[in-house]
Motif scaffolding. Structure first.
Motif, mmCIF file in Angstrom:
data_model
loop_
_atom_site.group_PDB
_atom_site.id
_atom_site.type_symbol
_atom_site.label_atom_id
_atom_site.label_comp_id
_atom_site.label_asym_id
_atom_site.label_seq_id
_atom_site.Cartn_x
_atom_site.Cartn_y
_atom_site.Cartn_z
ATOM 1 N N GLY A 59 0.824 -1.214 0.000
ATOM 2 C CA GLY A 59 0.000 0.000 0.000
ATOM 3 C C GLY A 59 0.851 1.255 0.000
ATOM 4 N N VAL A 60 1.927 1.239 0.778
ATOM 5 C CA VAL A 60 2.839 2.388 0.825
ATOM 6 C C VAL A 60 3.506 2.577 -0.537
ATOM 7 C CG1 VAL A 60 4.986 3.268 1.832
ATOM 8 C CG2 VAL A 60 3.241 2.240 3.302
ATOM 9 N N VAL A 61 3.952 1.488 -1.138
ATOM 10 C CA VAL A 61 4.591 1.564 -2.451
ATOM 11 C C VAL A 61 3.611 2.129 -3.477
ATOM 12 C CG1 VAL A 61 5.551 0.206 -4.359
ATOM 13 C CG2 VAL A 61 6.291 -0.245 -2.014
ATOM 14 N N LEU A 62 2.382 1.638 -3.475
ATOM 15 C CA LEU A 62 1.381 2.129 -4.421
ATOM 16 C C LEU A 62 1.079 3.610 -4.192
ATOM 17 C CD1 LEU A 62 -1.085 -0.893 -4.614
ATOM 18 C CD2 LEU A 62 0.517 -0.103 -6.363
ATOM 19 N N ALA A 63 1.023 4.023 -2.938
ATOM 20 C CA ALA A 63 0.772 5.434 -2.636
ATOM 21 C C ALA A 63 1.927 6.311 -3.133
ATOM 22 C CB ALA A 63 0.567 5.626 -1.137
ATOM 23 N N LEU A 64 3.156 5.839 -2.929
ATOM 24 C CA LEU A 64 4.325 6.589 -3.408
ATOM 25 C C LEU A 64 4.322 6.684 -4.931
ATOM 26 C CD1 LEU A 64 7.140 5.187 -1.092
ATOM 27 C CD2 LEU A 64 6.227 7.523 -1.100
ATOM 28 N N LEU A 65 3.986 5.595 -5.598
ATOM 29 C CA LEU A 65 3.940 5.606 -7.061
ATOM 30 C C LEU A 65 2.856 6.541 -7.574
ATOM 31 C CD1 LEU A 65 4.489 1.834 -7.880
ATOM 32 C CD2 LEU A 65 6.044 3.727 -8.404
ATOM 33 N N GLU A 66 1.700 6.530 -6.930
ATOM 34 C CA GLU A 66 0.615 7.413 -7.353
ATOM 35 C C GLU A 66 0.998 8.876 -7.156
ATOM 36 O OE1 GLU A 66 -3.989 8.540 -6.331
ATOM 37 O OE2 GLU A 66 -3.266 6.555 -5.779
ATOM 38 N N ARG A 67 1.574 9.186 -6.004
ATOM 39 C CA ARG A 67 1.997 10.572 -5.749
ATOM 40 C C ARG A 67 3.059 11.000 -6.756
ATOM 41 N NH1 ARG A 67 4.146 12.005 0.027
ATOM 42 N NH2 ARG A 67 5.828 10.661 -0.667
ATOM 43 N N PHE A 68 3.972 10.093 -7.073
ATOM 44 C CA PHE A 68 4.997 10.408 -8.056
ATOM 45 C C PHE A 68 4.364 10.712 -9.412
ATOM 46 C CE2 PHE A 68 7.792 8.958 -11.491
ATOM 47 C CZ PHE A 68 8.808 9.888 -11.344
ATOM 48 N N GLN A 69 3.460 9.856 -9.829
ATOM 49 C CA GLN A 69 2.843 9.998 -11.152
ATOM 50 C C GLN A 69 1.965 11.241 -11.253
ATOM 51 O OE1 GLN A 69 0.354 6.694 -12.241
ATOM 52 N NE2 GLN A 69 0.077 7.420 -14.318
ATOM 53 N N THR A 70 1.215 11.544 -10.206
ATOM 54 C CA THR A 70 0.253 12.643 -10.293
ATOM 55 C C THR A 70 0.803 13.991 -9.839
ATOM 56 O OG1 THR A 70 -0.634 12.157 -8.081
ATOM 57 C CG2 THR A 70 -1.714 11.096 -9.985
ATOM 58 N N GLN A 71 1.835 13.994 -8.996
ATOM 59 C CA GLN A 71 2.340 15.254 -8.448
ATOM 60 C C GLN A 71 3.797 15.518 -8.785
ATOM 61 O OE1 GLN A 71 1.612 15.262 -4.223
ATOM 62 N NE2 GLN A 71 -0.489 14.609 -4.480
ATOM 63 N N ARG A 72 4.646 14.578 -8.432
ATOM 64 C CA ARG A 72 6.087 14.818 -8.543
ATOM 65 C C ARG A 72 6.561 14.873 -9.990
ATOM 66 N NH1 ARG A 72 5.366 16.262 -3.664
ATOM 67 N NH2 ARG A 72 6.102 14.951 -1.972
ATOM 68 N N LEU A 73 6.194 13.878 -10.786
ATOM 69 C CA LEU A 73 6.683 13.819 -12.155
ATOM 70 C C LEU A 73 6.213 15.004 -13.005
ATOM 71 C CD1 LEU A 73 8.335 12.357 -14.292
ATOM 72 C CD2 LEU A 73 6.305 10.951 -14.789
ATOM 73 N N PRO A 74 4.934 15.363 -12.993
ATOM 74 C CA PRO A 74 4.532 16.524 -13.810
ATOM 75 C C PRO A 74 5.286 17.807 -13.441
ATOM 76 C CG PRO A 74 2.601 15.295 -13.120
ATOM 77 C CD PRO A 74 3.778 14.712 -12.376
ATOM 78 N N ARG A 75 5.458 18.030 -12.156
ATOM 79 C CA ARG A 75 6.177 19.236 -11.731
ATOM 80 C C ARG A 75 7.649 19.162 -12.129
ATOM 81 N NH1 ARG A 75 6.492 22.387 -6.207
ATOM 82 N NH2 ARG A 75 7.674 24.152 -6.988
ATOM 83 N N ALA A 76 8.266 18.008 -11.944
ATOM 84 C CA ALA A 76 9.679 17.852 -12.315
ATOM 85 C C ALA A 76 9.866 18.052 -13.823
ATOM 86 C CB ALA A 76 10.192 16.481 -11.896
ATOM 87 N N LEU A 77 8.965 17.513 -14.620
ATOM 88 C CA LEU A 77 9.073 17.682 -16.080
ATOM 89 C C LEU A 77 8.898 19.144 -16.484
ATOM 90 C CD1 LEU A 77 7.164 14.503 -17.302
ATOM 91 C CD2 LEU A 77 9.642 14.930 -17.409
#
Length: 94
Positions: free
Chosen positions: A9-27
């Motif tokens: 669950g923690v891994v899935l939450a981290l992946l979701e946050r990365f995909q929806t928040q971190r990656l778009p901002r980093a790009l």
């Protein structure tokens, strides 16, 4: 809930946050930096937050090596952003 289920669950939450928040901002930051832009205070705070989060992520990757290639790619992208931003800062200073 057993530890394995909780960990997934923690891994899935981290992946979701990365995909929806971190990656778009980093790009978006990377695109601006690649065009000669500079990091602002908010960008620096964002990147510092990401670097702090990697301490926890490293532990997870140790238990879930299947995510290591993704984590390595992300670390490489953040390195590219900071290296190019430093290069841009030096160029603006000349």
């Amino acid at each position: 809930m057993d530890e394995s289920t909780e960990e997934k669950g923690v891994v899935l939450a981290l992946l979701e946050r990365f995909q929806t928040q971190r990656l778009p901002r980093a790009l978006a930051i990377k695109e601006r930096i690649d065009q000669g832009g500079l990091l602002d205070e908010f960008d620096i705070t964002f990147l510092e937050t990401i670097f702090r989060e990697f301490a926890n992520i490293r532990t997870m990757v140790g238990k879930h090596p299947e995510y290591e290639p993704l984590v390595c790619q992300v670390i490489h992208m953040y390195h590219e952003i900071t290296a190019k931003a430093l290069e841009n800062e030096k160029a603006k200073g000349d």
